[in-house]
Scaffold this active site. Structure first.
Site, short mmCIF file in Angstrom:
data_model
loop_
_atom_site.label_atom_id
_atom_site.label_comp_id
_atom_site.label_asym_id
_atom_site.label_seq_id
_atom_site.Cartn_x
_atom_site.Cartn_y
_atom_site.Cartn_z
N GLY A 76 0.71 3.27 4.60
CA GLY A 76 1.21 3.67 5.91
C GLY A 76 2.62 3.15 6.18
CB CYS A 77 4.11 -0.21 5.76
SG CYS A 77 2.94 -1.09 6.82
CB THR A 78 5.20 3.20 1.69
OG1 THR A 78 4.92 1.91 1.14
CG2 THR A 78 6.15 3.94 0.77
CB ALA A 110 9.83 2.20 5.40
#
Length: 233
Positions: free
Chosen positions: A123-125, A128
């Site tokens: 999710g964070c990838t 970003a």
């Protein structure tokens, strides 16, 4: 002895059925009163114990409530009271590449701060990468974008290089900024509760005040939504 006395005496001898009946009634009455006397303290005792237990429980809840509202409890994981319209909390933290970033560096500009739980997770990838994809559009809208997590700088730099990210990544290992912006708090996974980063995005206006807050962010389409908000500010 007179006839009258003999007559009265013959009606109520000590061993007569009438005397025995009265005696039985007396004993039954005495036993009933005795039983009531024995039961009454028991009822009062039970009520007293129940009442005492109720007071104890109420006292425990009150203490728990006071503990939760204490500064120590707030620091240990409750979200901050940061609200739209308030001055954005100042910060000074290291970023990928070794530089130091402060809120004052962006004075007079709009600023997007997106807080993500952990570098290089799915999710964070995606989040970003989406903000990197729109970096030019944010710049055209007079808006800077910064990503923040509690990862050490080496992890942030590895994350940046692996996915060719084009936005600064700040490392807040002490959680001070995360707490100030309400991005640190209680989370749950697989039935277990723990403290961690809450996926949050803050849009700060050119006046240094919080213009909009997104909490419990859903990654898909989020960066585009934030860009529209920045353009309309």
């Amino acid at each position: 002895m007179s006839k009258k006395s003999r007559k009265k005496s013959s009606k109520t001898p000590s061993g007569s059925p009438t005397a025995e009946k009265k005696s039985a009634k007396t004993r039954a009455s005495t036993q009933t009163r005795s039983a009531k006397t024995q039961r009454t303290p028991a009822r009062k005792s039970a009520a007293t114990i129940a009442k005492a237990g109720s007071h104890k429980a109420a006292s425990k809840q009150l203490k728990s409530s006071k503990s939760a509202s204490s500064p120590a409890a707030a620091k240990s994981g409750l979200k901050s009271g940061l609200a739209e319209g308030q001055k954005a909390p100042a910060f000074r933290l290291p970023r990928d590449g070794g530089d130091v970033v402060t809120l004052a560096d962006y004075a007079g500009r709009k600023l997007v701060l997106f807080f993500y739980p952990r570098a290089d997770t799915p999710g964070c990838t995606r989040e970003a990468i989406d903000f990197t994809r729109l970096a030019g559009a944010f710049a055209a809208a007079g808006t800077a974008v910064i990503g923040i997590s509690a990862d050490p700088l080496k992890a942030q730099e590895k994350f940046r290089d692996k996915h060719k990210l084009g936005v600064p990544l700040i490392s807040d290992e002490t959680h001070e900024m995360l707490e100030a912006y309400g991005a640190w708090g209680e989370k749950s996974m697989y039935g277990k509760s723990f403290l961690g980063i809450l996926r949050t995005t803050i849009l700060v206006g050119a006046d240094g005040k919080v213009a909009q807050i997104w909490r419990n962010v859903r990654v898909d389409g989020h960066a585009d939504e934030v860009l529209e908000a920045a353009r309309s500010l």
